[in-house]
Design a protein around this motif. Structure first.
Motif, PDB file in Angstrom:
ATOM      1  N   ARG A  98       0.844  -1.169   0.000  1.00 12.29           N
ATOM      2  CA  ARG A  98       0.000   0.000   0.000  1.00 12.29           C
ATOM      3  C   ARG A  98       0.882   1.222   0.000  1.00 12.29           C
ATOM      4  O   ARG A  98       1.921   1.251   0.641  1.00 12.29           O
ATOM      5  N   SER A  99       0.469   2.218  -0.704  1.00 10.15           N
ATOM      6  CA  SER A  99       1.215   3.463  -0.730  1.00 10.15           C
ATOM      7  C   SER A  99       0.241   4.622  -0.905  1.00 10.15           C
ATOM      8  O   SER A  99      -0.666   4.547  -1.715  1.00 10.15           O
ATOM      9  N   SER A 100       0.446   5.663  -0.129  1.00  6.85           N
ATOM     10  CA  SER A 100      -0.393   6.850  -0.264  1.00  6.85           C
ATOM     11  C   SER A 100       0.498   8.082  -0.421  1.00  6.85           C
ATOM     12  O   SER A 100       0.188   9.148   0.080  1.00  6.85           O
ATOM     13  N   ALA A 101       1.599   7.909  -1.107  1.00 12.14           N
ATOM     14  CA  ALA A 101       2.582   8.967  -1.270  1.00 12.14           C
ATOM     15  C   ALA A 101       2.084  10.055  -2.216  1.00 12.14           C
ATOM     16  O   ALA A 101       1.331   9.792  -3.147  1.00 12.14           O
ATOM     17  N   THR A 102       2.549  11.273  -1.985  1.00 14.22           N
ATOM     18  CA  THR A 102       2.282  12.394  -2.871  1.00 14.22           C
ATOM     19  C   THR A 102       3.403  12.456  -3.902  1.00 14.22           C
ATOM     20  O   THR A 102       4.574  12.463  -3.528  1.00 14.22           O
ATOM     21  N   PRO A 103       3.094  12.503  -5.189  1.00  9.01           N
ATOM     22  CA  PRO A 103       4.148  12.573  -6.206  1.00  9.01           C
ATOM     23  C   PRO A 103       4.904  13.897  -6.136  1.00  9.01           C
ATOM     24  O   PRO A 103       4.415  14.888  -5.590  1.00  9.01           O
ATOM     25  N   ALA A 104       6.107  13.906  -6.715  1.00  6.39           N
ATOM     26  CA  ALA A 104       6.907  15.126  -6.850  1.00  6.39           C
ATOM     27  C   ALA A 104       7.042  15.433  -8.334  1.00  6.39           C
ATOM     28  O   ALA A 104       7.270  14.529  -9.137  1.00  6.39           O
ATOM     29  N   VAL A 105       6.898  16.701  -8.697  1.00  5.19           N
ATOM     30  CA  VAL A 105       7.050  17.119 -10.092  1.00  5.19           C
ATOM     31  C   VAL A 105       8.299  17.996 -10.173  1.00  5.19           C
ATOM     32  O   VAL A 105       8.360  19.051  -9.540  1.00  5.19           O
ATOM     33  N   VAL A 106       9.294  17.542 -10.933  1.00  8.70           N
ATOM     34  CA  VAL A 106      10.567  18.240 -11.050  1.00  8.70           C
ATOM     35  C   VAL A 106      11.057  18.145 -12.490  1.00  8.70           C
ATOM     36  O   VAL A 106      11.148  17.041 -13.042  1.00  8.70           O
ATOM     37  N   ASN A 107      11.378  19.288 -13.084  1.00  7.44           N
ATOM     38  CA  ASN A 107      11.964  19.336 -14.433  1.00  7.44           C
ATOM     39  C   ASN A 107      11.184  18.514 -15.463  1.00  7.44           C
ATOM     40  O   ASN A 107      11.764  17.757 -16.240  1.00  7.44           O
ATOM     41  N   GLY A 108       9.871  18.657 -15.461  1.00  9.56           N
ATOM     42  CA  GLY A 108       9.042  17.982 -16.459  1.00  9.56           C
ATOM     43  C   GLY A 108       8.805  16.507 -16.206  1.00  9.56           C
ATOM     44  O   GLY A 108       8.266  15.812 -17.067  1.00  9.56           O
ATOM     45  N   ARG A 109       9.196  16.046 -15.036  1.00 11.00           N
ATOM     46  CA  ARG A 109       8.974  14.640 -14.680  1.00 11.00           C
ATOM     47  C   ARG A 109       8.138  14.546 -13.409  1.00 11.00           C
ATOM     48  O   ARG A 109       8.266  15.367 -12.504  1.00 11.00           O
ATOM     49  N   VAL A 110       7.319  13.504 -13.353  1.00 15.83           N
ATOM     50  CA  VAL A 110       6.555  13.192 -12.156  1.00 15.83           C
ATOM     51  C   VAL A 110       7.197  11.953 -11.541  1.00 15.83           C
ATOM     52  O   VAL A 110       7.317  10.919 -12.195  1.00 15.83           O
ATOM     53  N   TYR A 111       7.639  12.082 -10.286  1.00 20.89           N
ATOM     54  CA  TYR A 111       8.228  10.957  -9.553  1.00 20.89           C
ATOM     55  C   TYR A 111       7.184  10.482  -8.549  1.00 20.89           C
ATOM     56  O   TYR A 111       6.647  11.289  -7.784  1.00 20.89           O
ATOM     57  N   ALA A 112       6.899   9.180  -8.578  1.00 20.42           N
ATOM     58  CA  ALA A 112       5.834   8.651  -7.717  1.00 20.42           C
ATOM     59  C   ALA A 112       6.171   7.254  -7.238  1.00 20.42           C
ATOM     60  O   ALA A 112       6.904   6.512  -7.905  1.00 20.42           O
ATOM     61  N   LEU A 113       5.612   6.893  -6.088  1.00 18.42           N
ATOM     62  CA  LEU A 113       5.753   5.542  -5.553  1.00 18.42           C
ATOM     63  C   LEU A 113       4.449   4.799  -5.720  1.00 18.42           C
ATOM     64  O   LEU A 113       3.385   5.327  -5.404  1.00 18.42           O
ATOM     65  N   GLY A 114       4.560   3.576  -6.214  1.00 18.37           N
ATOM     66  CA  GLY A 114       3.434   2.665  -6.213  1.00 18.37           C
ATOM     67  C   GLY A 114       3.651   1.682  -5.083  1.00 18.37           C
ATOM     68  O   GLY A 114       4.478   1.900  -4.192  1.00 18.37           O
ATOM     69  N   SER A 115       2.961   0.578  -5.117  1.00 25.89           N
ATOM     70  CA  SER A 115       3.114  -0.423  -4.064  1.00 25.89           C
ATOM     71  C   SER A 115       4.411  -1.205  -4.181  1.00 25.89           C
ATOM     72  O   SER A 115       4.921  -1.721  -3.191  1.00 25.89           O
ATOM     73  N   THR A 116       4.955  -1.304  -5.393  1.00 28.80           N
ATOM     74  CA  THR A 116       6.143  -2.137  -5.595  1.00 28.80           C
ATOM     75  C   THR A 116       7.302  -1.424  -6.286  1.00 28.80           C
ATOM     76  O   THR A 116       8.419  -1.933  -6.289  1.00 28.80           O
ATOM     77  N   HIS A 117       7.045  -0.251  -6.898  1.00 31.11           N
ATOM     78  CA  HIS A 117       8.075   0.431  -7.667  1.00 31.11           C
ATOM     79  C   HIS A 117       8.046   1.942  -7.434  1.00 31.11           C
ATOM     80  O   HIS A 117       7.029   2.488  -7.025  1.00 31.11           O
ATOM     81  N   VAL A 118       9.173   2.574  -7.735  1.00 34.64           N
ATOM     82  CA  VAL A 118       9.236   4.034  -7.838  1.00 34.64           C
ATOM     83  C   VAL A 118       9.309   4.335  -9.333  1.00 34.64           C
ATOM     84  O   VAL A 118       9.970   3.618 -10.091  1.00 34.64           O
ATOM     85  N   TYR A 119       8.578   5.370  -9.756  1.00 31.12           N
ATOM     86  CA  TYR A 119       8.427   5.679 -11.186  1.00 31.12           C
ATOM     87  C   TYR A 119       8.876   7.102 -11.487  1.00 31.12           C
ATOM     88  O   TYR A 119       8.691   8.003 -10.666  1.00 31.12           O
ATOM     89  N   ALA A 120       9.386   7.289 -12.714  1.00 37.64           N
ATOM     90  CA  ALA A 120       9.563   8.609 -13.304  1.00 37.64           C
ATOM     91  C   ALA A 120       8.712   8.616 -14.563  1.00 37.64           C
ATOM     92  O   ALA A 120       8.843   7.736 -15.426  1.00 37.64           O
TER      93      ALA A 120
END
Length: 187
Positions: A1-23
């Motif tokens: 489970r993840s309820s993280a708030t994404p970060a937006v930096v330099n035209g990319r959205v960084y986010a956490l899912g339940s199993t991975h971190v994404y750009a």
């Protein structure tokens, strides 16, 4: 489970899912990279600084913001729900600060090495302003606490306001030299 708030930096959205971190590309939603999280459990909101993405998911880890390559992970620092914070005190080097379930920890952002440890512990995200760091902790006697930077040592506790509440995950805010906190119903 993840309820993280994404970060937006330099035209990319960084986010956490339940199993991975994404750009993800902010313009079209295409996945640029994804990397496995280091552990199971709740994940933090990502912190993007100094070309790295710092996350907590049972431990603290740093990923290359461009490629997603895992750069380091802590072995001796267990992490909770609180997000990492970037702290650059006056005249000091940057720290990644994490309020773990048991204590407050400062890490070297380049290596993940533990630089210091102080009283803390909660789901709350630490907040920094200049030479000051404020946390909210469930530890008796700590509660809402302000710390001041000390070169080469753990930060110095300046003051604490402890009260029993039902919820200890609220993150304080520092604005115009004042600290604001909402923490639920007092008992």
């Amino acid at each position: 489970r993840s309820s993280a708030t994404p970060a937006v930096v330099n035209g990319r959205v960084y986010a956490l899912g339940s199993t991975h971190v994404y750009a993800v590309n902010a313009a079209d939603g295409k996945v640029i990279w994804k990397s496995p999280l280091i552990g199971k459990g709740p994940g933090s909101s990502p912190l993007v600084a100094d070309g790295k993405v710092f996350v907590t998911s049972s431990r603290v880890a740093a990923y290359n913001a461009e490629t997603g390559e895992k750069l380091w992970e802590t072995k001796d620092v267990r992490a909770g729900d609180g997000s990492p914070t970037w702290w650059v005190p006056t005249g000091g080097k940057p720290h990644v600060v994490v309020n773990t379930p048991n204590n407050l920890v400062g890490l070297d952002p380049a290596t993940g090495e533990k630089l210091w440890e102080a009283e803390g512990g909660s789901q709350s995200t630490p907040v920094a302003s200049g030479d000051y760091l404020v946390i909210y902790s469930s530890k008796e006697g700590v509660g809402l606490r302000a710390y001041q930077y000390q070169a080469g040592a753990a930060p110095k506790a300046l003051w604490s306001n402890y009260w029993l509440t039902r919820r200890y995950s609220g993150t304080p805010i520092i604005h115009n030299g004042l600290v604001y906190a909402m923490c639920g119903e007092k008992h």
